[in-house]
Design a protein around this motif. Structure first.
Motif, PDB file in Angstrom:
ATOM      1  N   ARG A 182       0.808  -1.220   0.000  1.00 18.02           N
ATOM      2  CA  ARG A 182       0.000   0.000   0.000  1.00 18.02           C
ATOM      3  C   ARG A 182       0.839   1.268   0.000  1.00 18.02           C
ATOM      4  O   ARG A 182       0.551   2.208  -0.709  1.00 18.02           O
ATOM      5  N   ASP A 183       1.859   1.303   0.849  1.00 10.74           N
ATOM      6  CA  ASP A 183       2.593   2.568   0.943  1.00 10.74           C
ATOM      7  C   ASP A 183       4.075   2.390   1.200  1.00 10.74           C
ATOM      8  O   ASP A 183       4.714   3.229   1.815  1.00 10.74           O
ATOM      9  N   ASN A 184       4.619   1.292   0.701  1.00  5.53           N
ATOM     10  CA  ASN A 184       6.063   1.090   0.737  1.00  5.53           C
ATOM     11  C   ASN A 184       6.632   1.013   2.153  1.00  5.53           C
ATOM     12  O   ASN A 184       7.729   1.477   2.402  1.00  5.53           O
ATOM     13  N   CYS A 185       5.865   0.445   3.105  1.00  3.48           N
ATOM     14  CA  CYS A 185       6.367   0.248   4.470  1.00  3.48           C
ATOM     15  C   CYS A 185       7.446  -0.829   4.465  1.00  3.48           C
ATOM     16  O   CYS A 185       7.728  -1.435   3.451  1.00  3.48           O
ATOM     17  N   ASP A 186       7.996  -1.073   5.617  1.00  7.40           N
ATOM     18  CA  ASP A 186       9.093  -2.034   5.720  1.00  7.40           C
ATOM     19  C   ASP A 186       8.645  -3.477   5.508  1.00  7.40           C
ATOM     20  O   ASP A 186       7.700  -3.945   6.115  1.00  7.40           O
ATOM     21  N   PHE A 187       9.289  -4.133   4.622  1.00  7.13           N
ATOM     22  CA  PHE A 187       9.241  -5.583   4.468  1.00  7.13           C
ATOM     23  C   PHE A 187      10.657  -5.931   4.062  1.00  7.13           C
ATOM     24  O   PHE A 187      11.160  -5.426   3.063  1.00  7.13           O
ATOM     25  N   VAL A 188      11.326  -6.717   4.834  1.00  2.00           N
ATOM     26  CA  VAL A 188      12.752  -6.906   4.619  1.00  2.00           C
ATOM     27  C   VAL A 188      13.077  -8.364   4.312  1.00  2.00           C
ATOM     28  O   VAL A 188      12.245  -9.253   4.497  1.00  2.00           O
ATOM     29  N   LYS A 189      14.293  -8.575   3.860  1.00  2.00           N
ATOM     30  CA  LYS A 189      14.728  -9.928   3.520  1.00  2.00           C
ATOM     31  C   LYS A 189      14.603 -10.871   4.715  1.00  2.00           C
ATOM     32  O   LYS A 189      14.355 -12.057   4.541  1.00  2.00           O
ATOM     33  N   GLU A 190      14.754 -10.337   5.918  1.00  2.00           N
ATOM     34  CA  GLU A 190      14.629 -11.176   7.116  1.00  2.00           C
ATOM     35  C   GLU A 190      13.222 -11.774   7.218  1.00  2.00           C
ATOM     36  O   GLU A 190      13.045 -12.880   7.715  1.00  2.00           O
ATOM     37  N   ASP A 191      12.215 -11.032   6.751  1.00  2.00           N
ATOM     38  CA  ASP A 191      10.848 -11.555   6.750  1.00  2.00           C
ATOM     39  C   ASP A 191      10.764 -12.787   5.856  1.00  2.00           C
ATOM     40  O   ASP A 191      10.169 -13.799   6.219  1.00  2.00           O
ATOM     41  N   LYS A 192      11.359 -12.686   4.668  1.00  2.00           N
ATOM     42  CA  LYS A 192      11.337 -13.811   3.743  1.00  2.00           C
ATOM     43  C   LYS A 192      12.116 -14.990   4.316  1.00  2.00           C
ATOM     44  O   LYS A 192      11.688 -16.142   4.210  1.00  2.00           O
ATOM     45  N   LEU A 193      13.236 -14.727   4.949  1.00  2.00           N
ATOM     46  CA  LEU A 193      14.037 -15.801   5.548  1.00  2.00           C
ATOM     47  C   LEU A 193      13.275 -16.504   6.672  1.00  2.00           C
ATOM     48  O   LEU A 193      13.319 -17.735   6.790  1.00  2.00           O
ATOM     49  N   MET A 194      12.563 -15.725   7.483  1.00  2.00           N
ATOM     50  CA  MET A 194      11.762 -16.303   8.556  1.00  2.00           C
ATOM     51  C   MET A 194      10.667 -17.201   7.963  1.00  2.00           C
ATOM     52  O   MET A 194      10.434 -18.306   8.433  1.00  2.00           O
TER      53      MET A 194
ATOM     54  N   SER B 282       2.667  -4.895 -12.385  1.00  2.00           N
ATOM     55  CA  SER B 282       2.907  -3.705 -13.220  1.00  2.00           C
ATOM     56  C   SER B 282       2.558  -2.404 -12.488  1.00  2.00           C
ATOM     57  O   SER B 282       3.044  -1.340 -12.860  1.00  2.00           O
ATOM     58  N   GLU B 283       1.741  -2.473 -11.444  1.00  2.00           N
ATOM     59  CA  GLU B 283       1.352  -1.280 -10.684  1.00  2.00           C
ATOM     60  C   GLU B 283       2.283  -1.009  -9.501  1.00  2.00           C
ATOM     61  O   GLU B 283       2.141   0.008  -8.836  1.00  2.00           O
ATOM     62  N   ILE B 284       3.200  -1.909  -9.239  1.00  2.00           N
ATOM     63  CA  ILE B 284       4.067  -1.773  -8.067  1.00  2.00           C
ATOM     64  C   ILE B 284       5.323  -1.006  -8.457  1.00  2.00           C
ATOM     65  O   ILE B 284       6.004  -1.359  -9.419  1.00  2.00           O
ATOM     66  N   ALA B 285       5.605   0.043  -7.686  1.00  2.00           N
ATOM     67  CA  ALA B 285       6.684   0.965  -8.033  1.00  2.00           C
ATOM     68  C   ALA B 285       8.037   0.586  -7.430  1.00  2.00           C
ATOM     69  O   ALA B 285       8.991   1.315  -7.577  1.00  2.00           O
ATOM     70  N   PHE B 286       8.140  -0.542  -6.771  1.00  2.00           N
ATOM     71  CA  PHE B 286       9.401  -0.941  -6.155  1.00  2.00           C
ATOM     72  C   PHE B 286       9.715  -2.376  -6.537  1.00  2.00           C
ATOM     73  O   PHE B 286       8.855  -3.087  -7.064  1.00  2.00           O
ATOM     74  N   GLU B 287      10.924  -2.808  -6.284  1.00  2.00           N
ATOM     75  CA  GLU B 287      11.336  -4.181  -6.566  1.00  2.00           C
ATOM     76  C   GLU B 287      10.610  -5.114  -5.593  1.00  2.00           C
ATOM     77  O   GLU B 287      10.829  -5.055  -4.389  1.00  2.00           O
ATOM     78  N   ALA B 288       9.756  -5.959  -6.128  1.00  2.00           N
ATOM     79  CA  ALA B 288       8.867  -6.759  -5.286  1.00  2.00           C
ATOM     80  C   ALA B 288       9.251  -8.234  -5.232  1.00  2.00           C
ATOM     81  O   ALA B 288       8.446  -9.074  -4.870  1.00  2.00           O
ATOM     82  N   CYS B 289      10.481  -8.557  -5.566  1.00  2.00           N
ATOM     83  CA  CYS B 289      10.930  -9.953  -5.603  1.00  2.00           C
ATOM     84  C   CYS B 289      10.751 -10.656  -4.261  1.00  2.00           C
ATOM     85  O   CYS B 289      10.273 -11.782  -4.210  1.00  2.00           O
ATOM     86  N   GLU B 290      11.121  -9.986  -3.175  1.00  2.00           N
ATOM     87  CA  GLU B 290      11.013 -10.598  -1.849  1.00  2.00           C
ATOM     88  C   GLU B 290       9.558 -10.931  -1.514  1.00  2.00           C
ATOM     89  O   GLU B 290       9.256 -11.973  -0.957  1.00  2.00           O
ATOM     90  N   ILE B 291       8.662 -10.028  -1.875  1.00  2.00           N
ATOM     91  CA  ILE B 291       7.239 -10.237  -1.604  1.00  2.00           C
ATOM     92  C   ILE B 291       6.702 -11.390  -2.454  1.00  2.00           C
ATOM     93  O   ILE B 291       5.994 -12.253  -1.959  1.00  2.00           O
ATOM     94  N   GLU B 292       7.044 -11.407  -3.719  1.00  2.00           N
ATOM     95  CA  GLU B 292       6.548 -12.456  -4.602  1.00  2.00           C
ATOM     96  C   GLU B 292       6.985 -13.832  -4.113  1.00  2.00           C
ATOM     97  O   GLU B 292       6.177 -14.763  -4.043  1.00  2.00           O
TER      98      GLU B 292
END
Length: 166
Positions: free
Chosen positions: A58-70, A121-131
């Motif tokens: 929604r607003d580019n809050c924190d989601f970090v690689k540590e989240d994906k690792l967990m 296509s609507e996401i303005a940041f690198e979303a690899c970690e989220i995907e």
């Protein structure tokens, strides 16, 4: 409208975050029903993670690689358990209320992964970690449901496949 200013957006990202919110609600219900201490802790971690994912989308809050690792650590734990107890390739989603909620979470996770692909296509940041994280949810919830049914002596019911006609 003050709490949810994005509610009127005609956006695939808005629809995606709405589906993640539904997933979170079912995961929260599973958390409330779960008596297995480790699984309950994992469900709480997943719940927190889903809300960080929504914030990031929604607003580019924190989601970090540590989240994906967990999340990967949680996935590995249930993959190992699932491999030990799984008897059939395809099973019917059944069992008690907790297993049923986990199967709903599994199904919603698959839908969310597909929705994310359309919203990228609507996401303005690198979303690899989220995907990559979204793609792990379905496996986690599936194996959690298997584990709960196994703990409760609920036998898997295999899907009866009809052979193709020649």
């Amino acid at each position: 409208m003050h709490c949810f200013p994005d509610i009127c957006y005609k956006s695939k990202v808005c629809d995606l975050t709405d589906e993640i919110d539904i997933l979170s609600s079912f995961a929260g219900q599973a958390f409330g029903q779960c008596e297995n201490k480790i699984m309950k802790e994992d469900l709480l971690k997943i719940l927190n993670l889903t809300y960080r994912l929504m914030g990031k989308l929604r607003d580019n809050c924190d989601f970090v690689k540590e989240d994906k690792l967990m999340l990967k650590e949680i996935k590995n734990r249930y993959d190992k358990k699932g491999k030990k107890i799984r008897k059939h390739l395809f099973i019917l989603p059944q069992g008690g209320l907790l297993a049923g909620n986990l199967h709903i979470c599994r199904a919603l996770s698959k839908k969310i992964s597909r929705m994310f692909s359309k919203a990228k296509s609507e996401i303005a940041f690198e979303a690899c970690e989220i995907e990559e994280s979204l793609n792990m949810f379905s496996d986690i919830f599936y194996n959690m449901a298997l584990c709960i049914n196994y703990e409760n002596n609920v036998e898997e019911i295999p899907v009866v496949l009809i052979p193709k006609r020649k």
